[in-house]
Scaffold this active site. Structure first.
Site, PDB file in Angstrom:
ATOM      1  N   GLU A   1       9.618   1.956  -1.861  1.00 36.81           N
ATOM      2  CA  GLU A   1      10.282   0.717  -2.291  1.00 36.81           C
ATOM      3  C   GLU A   1      11.516   0.946  -3.166  1.00 36.81           C
ATOM      4  O   GLU A   1      12.513   0.233  -3.058  1.00 36.81           O
ATOM      5  CB  GLU A   1       9.285  -0.193  -3.022  1.00 36.81           C
ATOM      6  CG  GLU A   1       8.226  -0.834  -2.122  1.00 36.81           C
ATOM      7  CD  GLU A   1       7.056   0.096  -1.803  1.00 36.81           C
ATOM      8  OE1 GLU A   1       6.981   1.215  -2.347  1.00 36.81           O
ATOM      9  OE2 GLU A   1       6.205  -0.303  -0.974  1.00 36.81           O
TER      10      GLU A   1
ATOM     11  N   ASP B   1      12.088  -5.190  -1.643  1.00 30.70           N
ATOM     12  CA  ASP B   1      12.127  -3.740  -1.493  1.00 30.70           C
ATOM     13  C   ASP B   1      11.286  -3.189  -0.344  1.00 30.70           C
ATOM     14  O   ASP B   1      10.932  -2.017  -0.327  1.00 30.70           O
ATOM     15  CB  ASP B   1      11.622  -3.111  -2.797  1.00 30.70           C
ATOM     16  CG  ASP B   1      10.243  -3.632  -3.182  1.00 30.70           C
ATOM     17  OD1 ASP B   1       9.547  -4.174  -2.297  1.00 30.70           O
ATOM     18  OD2 ASP B   1       9.859  -3.491  -4.357  1.00 30.70           O
TER      19      ASP B   1
ATOM     20  N   ARG C   1       1.091   2.610  -1.082  1.00 31.70           N
ATOM     21  CA  ARG C   1       1.128   3.882  -0.332  1.00 31.70           C
ATOM     22  C   ARG C   1       0.901   5.080  -1.244  1.00 31.70           C
ATOM     23  O   ARG C   1       0.175   5.996  -0.911  1.00 31.70           O
ATOM     24  CB  ARG C   1       2.488   4.035   0.367  1.00 31.70           C
ATOM     25  CG  ARG C   1       2.485   3.557   1.795  1.00 31.70           C
ATOM     26  CD  ARG C   1       3.805   3.886   2.480  1.00 31.70           C
ATOM     27  NE  ARG C   1       3.680   3.749   3.922  1.00 31.70           N
ATOM     28  CZ  ARG C   1       3.518   2.605   4.570  1.00 31.70           C
ATOM     29  NH1 ARG C   1       3.449   1.470   3.900  1.00 31.70           N
ATOM     30  NH2 ARG C   1       3.415   2.583   5.889  1.00 31.70           N
TER      31      ARG C   1
ATOM     32  N   HIS D   1      -3.455  -1.143  -3.177  1.00 31.37           N
ATOM     33  CA  HIS D   1      -3.162  -0.791  -1.777  1.00 31.37           C
ATOM     34  C   HIS D   1      -1.911   0.040  -1.599  1.00 31.37           C
ATOM     35  O   HIS D   1      -1.561   0.412  -0.476  1.00 31.37           O
ATOM     36  CB  HIS D   1      -3.005  -2.068  -0.942  1.00 31.37           C
ATOM     37  CG  HIS D   1      -1.841  -2.905  -1.372  1.00 31.37           C
ATOM     38  ND1 HIS D   1      -0.560  -2.598  -1.036  1.00 31.37           N
ATOM     39  CD2 HIS D   1      -1.774  -4.017  -2.134  1.00 31.37           C
ATOM     40  CE1 HIS D   1       0.252  -3.507  -1.575  1.00 31.37           C
ATOM     41  NE2 HIS D   1      -0.456  -4.360  -2.249  1.00 31.37           N
TER      42      HIS D   1
ATOM     43  N   HIS E   1      -6.854  -5.073   1.125  1.00 30.59           N
ATOM     44  CA  HIS E   1      -5.740  -5.043   2.092  1.00 30.59           C
ATOM     45  C   HIS E   1      -6.262  -4.532   3.450  1.00 30.59           C
ATOM     46  O   HIS E   1      -7.089  -3.617   3.488  1.00 30.59           O
ATOM     47  CB  HIS E   1      -4.681  -4.091   1.535  1.00 30.59           C
ATOM     48  CG  HIS E   1      -3.371  -4.112   2.254  1.00 30.59           C
ATOM     49  ND1 HIS E   1      -3.212  -3.595   3.520  1.00 30.59           N
ATOM     50  CD2 HIS E   1      -2.158  -4.576   1.899  1.00 30.59           C
ATOM     51  CE1 HIS E   1      -1.955  -3.743   3.905  1.00 30.59           C
ATOM     52  NE2 HIS E   1      -1.284  -4.341   2.927  1.00 30.59           N
TER      53      HIS E   1
HETATM   54  C1  UD1 Z   1       4.023  -3.208   2.706  1.00 29.47           C
HETATM   55  C2  UD1 Z   1       5.297  -2.786   1.987  1.00 29.47           C
HETATM   56  C3  UD1 Z   1       5.092  -2.806   0.478  1.00 29.47           C
HETATM   57  C4  UD1 Z   1       4.509  -4.140   0.013  1.00 29.47           C
HETATM   58  C5  UD1 Z   1       3.272  -4.457   0.818  1.00 29.47           C
HETATM   59  C6  UD1 Z   1       2.766  -5.830   0.459  1.00 29.47           C
HETATM   60  C7  UD1 Z   1       6.788  -1.143   3.048  1.00 29.47           C
HETATM   61  C8  UD1 Z   1       7.026   0.267   3.353  1.00 29.47           C
HETATM   62  N1  UD1 Z   1       5.664  -1.440   2.384  1.00 29.47           N
HETATM   63  O1  UD1 Z   1       3.072  -2.193   2.453  1.00 29.47           O
HETATM   64  O2  UD1 Z   1       6.331  -2.597  -0.159  1.00 29.47           O
HETATM   65  O3  UD1 Z   1       4.165  -4.035  -1.345  1.00 29.47           O
HETATM   66  O4  UD1 Z   1       3.599  -4.463   2.220  1.00 29.47           O
HETATM   67  O5  UD1 Z   1       1.475  -6.054   0.917  1.00 29.47           O
HETATM   68  O6  UD1 Z   1       7.572  -1.982   3.424  1.00 29.47           O
HETATM   69  N2  UD1 Z   1      -2.129  -4.636   8.287  1.00 29.47           N
HETATM   70  C9  UD1 Z   1      -2.843  -5.498   9.072  1.00 29.47           C
HETATM   71  N3  UD1 Z   1      -2.531  -6.841   9.030  1.00 29.47           N
HETATM   72  C10 UD1 Z   1      -1.553  -7.346   8.239  1.00 29.47           C
HETATM   73  C11 UD1 Z   1      -0.839  -6.454   7.434  1.00 29.47           C
HETATM   74  C12 UD1 Z   1      -1.120  -5.102   7.470  1.00 29.47           C
HETATM   75  O7  UD1 Z   1      -3.728  -5.088   9.794  1.00 29.47           O
HETATM   76  O8  UD1 Z   1      -1.325  -8.577   8.240  1.00 29.47           O
HETATM   77  C13 UD1 Z   1      -2.463  -3.182   8.328  1.00 29.47           C
HETATM   78  C14 UD1 Z   1      -1.892  -2.486   9.580  1.00 29.47           C
HETATM   79  O9  UD1 Z   1      -2.838  -1.553   9.998  1.00 29.47           O
HETATM   80  C15 UD1 Z   1      -0.674  -1.764   9.027  1.00 29.47           C
HETATM   81  C16 UD1 Z   1      -1.150  -1.408   7.624  1.00 29.47           C
HETATM   82  O10 UD1 Z   1      -1.896  -2.521   7.182  1.00 29.47           O
HETATM   83  O11 UD1 Z   1      -0.323  -0.651   9.820  1.00 29.47           O
HETATM   84  C17 UD1 Z   1      -0.067  -1.087   6.622  1.00 29.47           C
HETATM   85  O12 UD1 Z   1       0.933  -2.098   6.584  1.00 29.47           O
HETATM   86  P1  UD1 Z   1       2.408  -1.733   6.006  1.00 29.47           P
HETATM   87  O13 UD1 Z   1       3.249  -2.956   6.045  1.00 29.47           O
HETATM   88  O14 UD1 Z   1       2.936  -0.533   6.697  1.00 29.47           O
HETATM   89  O15 UD1 Z   1       2.124  -1.250   4.523  1.00 29.47           O
HETATM   90  P2  UD1 Z   1       1.693  -2.067   3.240  1.00 29.47           P
HETATM   91  O16 UD1 Z   1       0.882  -1.154   2.410  1.00 29.47           O
HETATM   92  O17 UD1 Z   1       1.172  -3.399   3.614  1.00 29.47           O
HETATM   93  N1  UDP Z   2      -1.942 -11.996  -2.749  1.00 29.75           N
HETATM   94  C1  UDP Z   2      -2.628 -12.924  -1.963  1.00 29.75           C
HETATM   95  N2  UDP Z   2      -3.879 -12.628  -1.525  1.00 29.75           N
HETATM   96  C2  UDP Z   2      -4.492 -11.462  -1.800  1.00 29.75           C
HETATM   97  C3  UDP Z   2      -3.782 -10.496  -2.576  1.00 29.75           C
HETATM   98  C4  UDP Z   2      -2.500 -10.796  -3.012  1.00 29.75           C
HETATM   99  O1  UDP Z   2      -2.107 -14.014  -1.706  1.00 29.75           O
HETATM  100  O2  UDP Z   2      -5.630 -11.260  -1.377  1.00 29.75           O
HETATM  101  C5  UDP Z   2      -0.597 -12.323  -3.231  1.00 29.75           C
HETATM  102  C6  UDP Z   2      -0.360 -12.131  -4.712  1.00 29.75           C
HETATM  103  O3  UDP Z   2      -0.749 -13.256  -5.457  1.00 29.75           O
HETATM  104  C7  UDP Z   2       1.143 -11.904  -4.760  1.00 29.75           C
HETATM  105  C8  UDP Z   2       1.398 -11.130  -3.500  1.00 29.75           C
HETATM  106  O4  UDP Z   2       0.312 -11.413  -2.620  1.00 29.75           O
HETATM  107  O5  UDP Z   2       1.838 -13.127  -4.671  1.00 29.75           O
HETATM  108  C9  UDP Z   2       1.467  -9.669  -3.826  1.00 29.75           C
HETATM  109  O6  UDP Z   2       1.435  -8.960  -2.671  1.00 29.75           O
HETATM  110  P1  UDP Z   2       1.174  -7.420  -2.604  1.00 29.75           P
HETATM  111  O7  UDP Z   2       0.359  -6.973  -3.751  1.00 29.75           O
HETATM  112  O8  UDP Z   2       0.667  -7.172  -1.248  1.00 29.75           O
HETATM  113  O9  UDP Z   2       2.639  -6.822  -2.683  1.00 29.75           O
HETATM  114  P2  UDP Z   2       3.597  -6.375  -3.866  1.00 29.75           P
HETATM  115  O10 UDP Z   2       3.795  -7.528  -4.783  1.00 29.75           O
HETATM  116  O11 UDP Z   2       2.963  -5.202  -4.524  1.00 29.75           O
HETATM  117  O12 UDP Z   2       4.857  -5.979  -3.175  1.00 29.75           O
END
Ligand code: UD1
Ligand code: UDP
Length: 372
Positions: A131, A95, A209, A207, A240
């Site tokens: 999502e 999602d 949104r 974490h 995060h």
């Molecule tokens: C995204 C997904 C969410 C999922 C989550 C898993 C969307 C809209 N959201 O949300 O569904 O649950 O990932 O974790 O698709 N960043 C870093 N390094 C990384 C990753 C992220 O610095 O490796 C920072 C960046 O500043 C980035 C911010 O995190 O702009 C947000 O990342 P983003 O993918 O937009 O949102 P998530 O909350 O991670």
């Molecule tokens: N996870 C990880 N390290 C962390 C936090 C989460 O490997 O520090 C793993 C967790 O076990 C799960 C996945 O990341 O498998 C969940 O990711 P996240 O919570 O970012 O996304 P969501 O499941 O809410 O989409």
């Protein structure tokens, strides 16, 4: 059959890598991996652990990215890759915005889409946001729907999807074969040095949104009160990298006794820590699937869930994001042994750990029927 898997965030990678490995084993299938790059450093240890060869990386991540920039960048950059590779099918997961946009881009090239982890619904288009809309729109585009549970299948049937559904279990159970170990040695410095058998350890992640800002502040305030009231309790919070998350969390929880803020754990550390935790506090989707099968109670920091299976089984409870609710519900599990034991039973509604095999079988059958 050329199969292109597209993913870009941490949970997609954890759940798609076992499937990519399974596809790679097939003599009649060619696996192509395209990363959107929605996440960057959080993906690296997962790709290394599963030894995944990446063919394309759209590398779109930027600090504080918005839904619009993620969408526009992926849509623009993936077009050339789809035209060059021309796969028979594109696989997307779940999602995220990567999933929906990759599906849309494939549709624009008239390439069929297979949706892994299909049919999850909360019923509220703003929660989780975005999502719920991402997965609903992906369903409309997809040809094949790999639903983890019968409940997910029935959600699809209710929306008029009658063909192409296979109930497979969740590929996260497949990932456990690689990550969970009996005598595991942690990589993370904090986890290496702490004795997890001393005191009680709560694993926290938050974490989402829709929790940014006030809800996250309320969650952090609750954590402060929980450790203050309970001297044997430690909280580990892998934070995060989103700056909007870090700012709030560090303001409230930095330098709090027995609250350990860390960089995200690699997935092996994470799964093995989860198994050794007393309980999990989280707004994550994935942790609601993982912790129940390890017999660890989960209190969900949201007002709804698209994963009702473990709630029905009694190991997951939805408690919202109000400080007093979080403190009260956590303390019930800290002080009431019967309540704790009722939630701490191992429940696994997510299959037998062979979801990837069932998906590959369904892909092969589809290929034989449609491609000849
Ligand atoms: C995204 C997904 C969410 C999922 C989550 C898993 C969307 C809209 N959201 O949300 O569904 O649950 O990932 O974790 O698709 N960043 C870093 N390094 C990384 C990753 C992220 O610095 O490796 C920072 C960046 O500043 C980035 C911010 O995190 O702009 C947000 O990342 P983003 O993918 O937009 O949102 P998530 O909350 O991670
Ligand atoms: N996870 C990880 N390290 C962390 C936090 C989460 O490997 O520090 C793993 C967790 O076990 C799960 C996945 O990341 O498998 C969940 O990711 P996240 O919570 O970012 O996304 P969501 O499941 O809410 O989409």
């Amino acid at each position: 059959m050329k199969i292109m898997s597209v993913f870009g965030t941490r949970p997609e990678a954890i759940k798609m890598c076992p499937l990519v490995k399974e596809i790679e084993k097939q003599h009649d299938m060619e696996s192509i991996v395209c990363l959107s790059g929605q996440h960057r450093e959080m993906l690296i240890p997962i790709l290394e652990l599963f030894e995944i060869k990446v063919n394309h990386n759209l590398d779109i991540m930027r600090p504080k990215q918005t839904l619009t920039t993620i969408t526009a960048d992926i849509l623009t950059r993936i077009e050339d890759v789809l035209i060059k590779e021309r796969p028979e099918i594109v696989l997307v997961h779940g999602d995220t915005t990567t999933s929906f946009v990759a599906a849309l881009a494939a549709f624009y090239q008239k390439i069929p889409v297979g949706h892994v982890e299909a049919g999850l619904r909360s019923g509220d288009k703003f929660s989780p946001y975005p999502e719920e809309m991402n997965r609903t729109l992906t369903t409309r585009i997809a040809e094949l729907h790999f639903a983890p549970t019968e409940n997910n299948k029935s959600n699809l049937l209710k929306e008029g999807i009658t063909e192409g559904i296979t109930v497979t279990g969740n590929t996260v159970m497949d990932a456990f074969h690689t990550t969970l170990k009996e005598n595991y040695e942690f990589q993370n410095e904090l986890l290496k040095t702490k004795d997890l058998t001393k005191g009680r350890w709560i694993l926290l992640t938050a974490h989402r949104r829709e929790n940014l800002g006030k809800p996250l502040e309320q969650i952090c305030e609750a954590v402060k009160q929980i450790v203050k009231n309970n001297k044997d309790v430690n909280v580990v919070y892998p934070v995060h990298p989103n700056p909007a998350v870090r700012e709030t969390v560090e303001n409230i929880l930095k330098n709090q006794e027995r609250v350990y803020l860390t960089e995200p754990f690699d997935v092996q550390d994470m799964h093995n820590l989860m198994r050794r935790s007393y309980l999990v506090l989280t707004d994550s989707g994935g942790l609601q699937e993982e912790a129940p099968s390890c017999g660890v109670p989960v209190l969900v920091l949201r007002t709804e869930t698209e994963r009702p299976e473990a709630v029905q089984a009694g190991t997951v409870r939805i408690i919202g994001v109000e400080t007093e609710d979080i403190v009260r519900e956590t303390e019930v599990l800290l002080h009431n042994k019967t309540a704790y034991e009722q939630m701490a039973m191992a429940v696994n509604p997510y299959g037998d750990g062979k979801a990837s095999c069932y998906i590959v079988e369904a892909l092969r059958k589809w290929g034989q029927e449609t491609l000849g």
